[in-house]
Design a protein around this motif. Structure first.
Motif, PDB file in Angstrom:
ATOM      1  N   LYS A   1       0.857  -1.186   0.000  1.00 51.26           N
ATOM      2  CA  LYS A   1       0.000   0.000   0.000  1.00 51.26           C
ATOM      3  C   LYS A   1       0.889   1.231   0.000  1.00 51.26           C
ATOM      4  O   LYS A   1       1.809   1.346   0.795  1.00 51.26           O
ATOM      5  CB  LYS A   1      -0.907   0.032   1.219  1.00 51.26           C
ATOM      6  CG  LYS A   1      -1.935  -1.060   1.225  1.00 51.26           C
ATOM      7  CD  LYS A   1      -2.867  -0.928   2.409  1.00 51.26           C
ATOM      8  CE  LYS A   1      -3.905  -2.019   2.384  1.00 51.26           C
ATOM      9  NZ  LYS A   1      -4.834  -1.922   3.518  1.00 51.26           N
ATOM     10  N   VAL A   2       0.611   2.133  -0.913  1.00 51.63           N
ATOM     11  CA  VAL A   2       1.349   3.386  -0.990  1.00 51.63           C
ATOM     12  C   VAL A   2       0.405   4.475  -0.505  1.00 51.63           C
ATOM     13  O   VAL A   2      -0.664   4.675  -1.062  1.00 51.63           O
ATOM     14  CB  VAL A   2       1.816   3.681  -2.428  1.00 51.63           C
ATOM     15  CG1 VAL A   2       2.533   5.013  -2.504  1.00 51.63           C
ATOM     16  CG2 VAL A   2       2.696   2.558  -2.935  1.00 51.63           C
ATOM     17  N   ALA A   3       0.840   5.181   0.541  1.00 54.46           N
ATOM     18  CA  ALA A   3       0.010   6.241   1.097  1.00 54.46           C
ATOM     19  C   ALA A   3       0.222   7.518   0.298  1.00 54.46           C
ATOM     20  O   ALA A   3       1.349   7.896  -0.039  1.00 54.46           O
ATOM     21  CB  ALA A   3       0.370   6.467   2.561  1.00 54.46           C
ATOM     22  N   LYS A   4      -0.874   8.186  -0.010  1.00 51.29           N
ATOM     23  CA  LYS A   4      -0.780   9.455  -0.716  1.00 51.29           C
ATOM     24  C   LYS A   4      -0.353  10.524   0.277  1.00 51.29           C
ATOM     25  O   LYS A   4      -0.789  10.533   1.430  1.00 51.29           O
ATOM     26  CB  LYS A   4      -2.142   9.852  -1.293  1.00 51.29           C
ATOM     27  CG  LYS A   4      -2.556   9.052  -2.493  1.00 51.29           C
ATOM     28  CD  LYS A   4      -3.837   9.632  -3.051  1.00 51.29           C
ATOM     29  CE  LYS A   4      -4.251   8.922  -4.303  1.00 51.29           C
ATOM     30  NZ  LYS A   4      -5.510   9.470  -4.830  1.00 51.29           N
ATOM     31  N   PRO A   5       0.514  11.416  -0.168  1.00 52.54           N
ATOM     32  CA  PRO A   5       0.889  12.496   0.751  1.00 52.54           C
ATOM     33  C   PRO A   5      -0.311  13.416   1.002  1.00 52.54           C
ATOM     34  O   PRO A   5      -1.112  13.658   0.096  1.00 52.54           O
ATOM     35  CB  PRO A   5       2.016  13.223   0.030  1.00 52.54           C
ATOM     36  CG  PRO A   5       1.883  12.834  -1.402  1.00 52.54           C
ATOM     37  CD  PRO A   5       1.217  11.509  -1.430  1.00 52.54           C
ATOM     38  N   LYS A   6      -0.407  13.883   2.221  1.00 48.79           N
ATOM     39  CA  LYS A   6      -1.527  14.749   2.584  1.00 48.79           C
ATOM     40  C   LYS A   6      -1.362  16.089   1.881  1.00 48.79           C
ATOM     41  O   LYS A   6      -0.288  16.682   1.873  1.00 48.79           O
ATOM     42  CB  LYS A   6      -1.547  14.942   4.099  1.00 48.79           C
ATOM     43  CG  LYS A   6      -2.731  15.736   4.571  1.00 48.79           C
ATOM     44  CD  LYS A   6      -2.700  15.875   6.084  1.00 48.79           C
ATOM     45  CE  LYS A   6      -3.844  16.772   6.521  1.00 48.79           C
ATOM     46  NZ  LYS A   6      -3.766  17.055   7.947  1.00 48.79           N
ATOM     47  N   GLU A   7      -2.440  16.562   1.283  1.00 44.93           N
ATOM     48  CA  GLU A   7      -2.381  17.823   0.559  1.00 44.93           C
ATOM     49  C   GLU A   7      -2.437  18.980   1.565  1.00 44.93           C
ATOM     50  O   GLU A   7      -3.230  18.976   2.497  1.00 44.93           O
ATOM     51  CB  GLU A   7      -3.571  17.918  -0.411  1.00 44.93           C
ATOM     52  CG  GLU A   7      -3.342  18.949  -1.479  1.00 44.93           C
ATOM     53  CD  GLU A   7      -4.368  18.834  -2.587  1.00 44.93           C
ATOM     54  OE1 GLU A   7      -4.972  19.868  -2.903  1.00 44.93           O
ATOM     55  OE2 GLU A   7      -4.565  17.734  -3.110  1.00 44.93           O
TER      56      GLU A   7
END
Length: 115
Positions: free
Chosen positions: A100-106
């Protein structure tokens, strides 16, 4: 009455004075009959062609079903693993794990400004 029937049977209407009108009508009827016969032949030829094409469609459909079943058999994991074992490649004993690759928080607008 009998004289009229005998005249028709003896074809006197083809040799009397106004026979030209009768001949034109007879030629017209013959031409019409020939056109009808040609039309019937054309229609029957088309029907035979449709029947042949329906047979061909049925054959192609059955061939498609056969090929599809062969493809499904070849795509099965057991068939693939047997073919790979012949080449020396064996299936993995360890099950795969999901990465699982976590998206960086915008960042919000204020965080972008103060950076």
């Amino acid at each position: 009455m009998k004289a009229g029937i005998y005249d028709i049977l003896k074809a006197k209407f083809l040799i009397n004075e106004d026979a030209a009108k009768n001949w034109k009508f007879i030629v017209f009827l013959i031409a019409l009959a020939m056109i009808m016969i040609a039309n019937i032949h054309w229609y029957e030829k088309k029907i035979f062609r449709i029947v042949e094409m329906n047979k061909e469609v049925k054959e192609l459909r059955s061939e498609f079903v056969d090929r599809r079943s062969e493809l499904m058999k070849l795509k099965m994991e057991s068939t693939i693993s047997k073919k790979m074992e012949e080449k020396g490649i064996f299936p993995s004993t360890v099950p795969p794990t999901k990465i699982k690759v976590a998206k960086p928080k915008e960042k919000t607008l204020t965080e972008k400004i103060w950076q």
